[in-house]
Scaffold this motif. Structure first.
Motif, PDB file in Angstrom:
ATOM      1  N   LEU A 156       0.822  -1.217   0.000  1.00 56.69           N
ATOM      2  CA  LEU A 156       0.000   0.000   0.000  1.00 56.69           C
ATOM      3  C   LEU A 156       0.851   1.260   0.000  1.00 56.69           C
ATOM      4  CD1 LEU A 156      -2.866  -0.865   2.544  1.00 56.69           C
ATOM      5  CD2 LEU A 156      -2.965  -0.868   0.054  1.00 56.69           C
ATOM      6  N   THR A 157       2.117   1.120   0.376  1.00 57.83           N
ATOM      7  CA  THR A 157       2.991   2.296   0.419  1.00 57.83           C
ATOM      8  C   THR A 157       3.719   2.508  -0.910  1.00 57.83           C
ATOM      9  OG1 THR A 157       4.848   0.991   1.283  1.00 57.83           O
ATOM     10  CG2 THR A 157       3.358   1.984   2.894  1.00 57.83           C
ATOM     11  N   ALA A 158       3.531   1.598  -1.859  1.00 51.69           N
ATOM     12  CA  ALA A 158       4.168   1.750  -3.168  1.00 51.69           C
ATOM     13  C   ALA A 158       3.478   2.869  -3.945  1.00 51.69           C
ATOM     14  CB  ALA A 158       4.083   0.440  -3.944  1.00 51.69           C
ATOM     15  N   PRO A 213       5.084  11.426  -4.438  1.00 47.63           N
ATOM     16  CA  PRO A 213       4.489  10.169  -4.913  1.00 47.63           C
ATOM     17  C   PRO A 213       3.279   9.809  -4.054  1.00 47.63           C
ATOM     18  CG  PRO A 213       6.476   9.728  -3.652  1.00 47.63           C
ATOM     19  CD  PRO A 213       6.375  11.222  -3.768  1.00 47.63           C
ATOM     20  N   VAL A 214       2.185   9.441  -4.691  1.00 49.61           N
ATOM     21  CA  VAL A 214       0.937   9.130  -3.981  1.00 49.61           C
ATOM     22  C   VAL A 214       0.722   7.620  -3.978  1.00 49.61           C
ATOM     23  CG1 VAL A 214      -1.567   9.471  -3.926  1.00 49.61           C
ATOM     24  CG2 VAL A 214      -0.062  11.346  -4.647  1.00 49.61           C
ATOM     25  N   SER A 215       0.511   7.054  -2.777  1.00 52.34           N
ATOM     26  CA  SER A 215       0.269   5.616  -2.630  1.00 52.34           C
ATOM     27  C   SER A 215      -1.168   5.388  -2.168  1.00 52.34           C
ATOM     28  CB  SER A 215       1.239   5.026  -1.598  1.00 52.34           C
ATOM     29  OG  SER A 215       0.986   5.590  -0.308  1.00 52.34           O
ATOM     30  N   TRP A 216      -1.560   4.101  -2.092  1.00 54.29           N
ATOM     31  CA  TRP A 216      -2.897   3.770  -1.578  1.00 54.29           C
ATOM     32  C   TRP A 216      -3.032   4.208  -0.127  1.00 54.29           C
ATOM     33  CZ3 TRP A 216      -7.111   3.169  -3.992  1.00 54.29           C
ATOM     34  CH2 TRP A 216      -7.165   2.559  -5.251  1.00 54.29           C
ATOM     35  N   ARG A 217      -1.931   4.124   0.627  1.00 53.73           N
ATOM     36  CA  ARG A 217      -1.967   4.586   2.022  1.00 53.73           C
ATOM     37  C   ARG A 217      -2.310   6.068   2.078  1.00 53.73           C
ATOM     38  NH1 ARG A 217       1.695   7.301   5.249  1.00 53.73           N
ATOM     39  NH2 ARG A 217       1.424   6.988   7.520  1.00 53.73           N
ATOM     40  N   ASP A 218      -1.713   6.858   1.200  1.00 52.43           N
ATOM     41  CA  ASP A 218      -2.002   8.292   1.169  1.00 52.43           C
ATOM     42  C   ASP A 218      -3.471   8.549   0.844  1.00 52.43           C
ATOM     43  OD1 ASP A 218       0.671   8.928   1.683  1.00 52.43           O
ATOM     44  OD2 ASP A 218       1.190   8.846  -0.444  1.00 52.43           O
ATOM     45  N   SER A 231      -6.608   1.682  11.492  1.00 55.54           N
ATOM     46  CA  SER A 231      -5.899   0.399  11.526  1.00 55.54           C
ATOM     47  C   SER A 231      -4.727   0.400  10.550  1.00 55.54           C
ATOM     48  CB  SER A 231      -6.853  -0.754  11.204  1.00 55.54           C
ATOM     49  OG  SER A 231      -7.841  -0.890  12.206  1.00 55.54           O
ATOM     50  N   VAL A 232      -4.970   0.900   9.328  1.00 61.96           N
ATOM     51  CA  VAL A 232      -3.902   0.955   8.327  1.00 61.96           C
ATOM     52  C   VAL A 232      -2.753   1.823   8.826  1.00 61.96           C
ATOM     53  CG1 VAL A 232      -3.294   1.812   6.027  1.00 61.96           C
ATOM     54  CG2 VAL A 232      -5.388   0.486   6.348  1.00 61.96           C
ATOM     55  N   ASP A 233      -3.094   3.000   9.357  1.00 55.25           N
ATOM     56  CA  ASP A 233      -2.060   3.915   9.851  1.00 55.25           C
ATOM     57  C   ASP A 233      -1.293   3.301  11.020  1.00 55.25           C
ATOM     58  OD1 ASP A 233      -0.633   6.317   9.883  1.00 55.25           O
ATOM     59  OD2 ASP A 233      -1.925   7.162  11.431  1.00 55.25           O
ATOM     60  N   SER A 234      -2.037   2.650  11.926  1.00 59.38           N
ATOM     61  CA  SER A 234      -1.425   2.067  13.121  1.00 59.38           C
ATOM     62  C   SER A 234      -0.468   0.930  12.771  1.00 59.38           C
ATOM     63  CB  SER A 234      -2.519   1.561  14.064  1.00 59.38           C
ATOM     64  OG  SER A 234      -1.977   0.816  15.122  1.00 59.38           O
ATOM     65  N   ILE A 235      -0.908   0.006  11.920  1.00 58.71           N
ATOM     66  CA  ILE A 235      -0.093  -1.178  11.613  1.00 58.71           C
ATOM     67  C   ILE A 235       1.107  -0.814  10.747  1.00 58.71           C
ATOM     68  CG2 ILE A 235      -0.081  -3.446  10.537  1.00 58.71           C
ATOM     69  CD1 ILE A 235      -1.582  -3.214  13.224  1.00 58.71           C
TER      70      ILE A 235
END
Length: 245
Positions: free
Chosen positions: A72-74, A83-88, A140-144
């Motif tokens: 997700l950070t790719a 660069p924009v990832s799925w996490r962003d 949850s995504v941010d925490s993990i």
């Protein structure tokens, strides 16, 4: 697994990760406490249990899908030099949701709509759960993702998350009771959600705000509010006594 029980480094990693998960869960607690405050007492308790139960499930699933989560950070694409990832994208969407939700709740509180309709309209339990699920996934995504790298073993990560969620569950009840007993603190909690929302949006567009600054601001504001409540309580106790004379 048994070797981990006698490994001091594993215990140190567990304690550190648990503390970090609890700190990162503060925003989750505030959101659930504010949101369930509009429900009847029994439904509010049930919503908190479901919300934190889902938070636990999401975190464990994400831990078991570490390779997917790291993916997700790719970068997907770039905006300028960022660069924009799925996490962003997830953090940006979650931040905007928190800003909109907190703004609407603040508007209702200032305009008095909540009190005017409280006897006629009850918050939809299903809608509350849907909102809790959405924001649980973001937190949850941010925490993990933040936790990855602090522990080398999946077992330690899962145990730390379980302990943190258990403590968050106990804390959420106390926070909810405090907000219910002192209605003025709800506005403070909503301002916390605004602050967290802005931080998530900033993180999503590439401007990271250190969490320590945010939590310090929240702790300082909460401390001031506690002092105000204590002072108000003392004044209320003195008034009848002075009136007797």
């Amino acid at each position: 697994m048994l070797a981990l029980l006698t490994d001091p480094a594993a215990w140190a990693s567990l304690v550190t990760l648990t503390v970090m998960e609890i700190v990162l869960g503060i925003d989750n607690i505030v959101f659930i406490s504010v949101l369930t405050g509009r429900l009847p007492a029994q439904q509010a308790e049930r919503a908190r249990k479901i919300g934190l139960g889902l938070a636990l499930i999401f975190r464990i699933i994400l831990l078991m899908l570490l390779s997917f989560l790291i993916g997700l950070t790719a970068p997907l694409f770039a905006i300028g030099d960022h660069p924009v990832s799925w996490r962003d994208v997830i953090l940006l969407g979650g931040g905007l949701f928190l800003i909109v939700k907190a703004t609407l709740e603040i508007h209702k509180g200032i305009e008095g709509e909540e009190e005017h309709h409280s006897s006629k309209v009850k918050a939809s339990f299903a809608m509350m759960i849907a909102q809790i699920i959405a924001i649980d996934l973001v937190f949850s995504v941010d925490s993990i993702i933040t936790a990855i790298g602090m522990a080398d073993h999946l077992e330690i990560m899962i145990v730390a998350v379980c302990i943190a969620i258990a403590i968050m569950y106990l804390a959420s009840g106390l926070v909810s009771q405090f907000i219910h007993a002192h209605p003025t603190t709800k506005m403070l909690a909503l301002s916390f959600l605004l602050l967290i929302g802005v931080a998530l949006v900033a993180d999503g567009i590439g401007y990271h705000i250190p969490k320590g600054f945010i939590y310090f601001a929240m702790a300082f504001s909460a401390g001031v509010e506690v002092v105000n409540i204590m002072a108000k309580s003392k004044r209320a106790k003195r008034v009848p006594v002075e009136g007797d004379h």
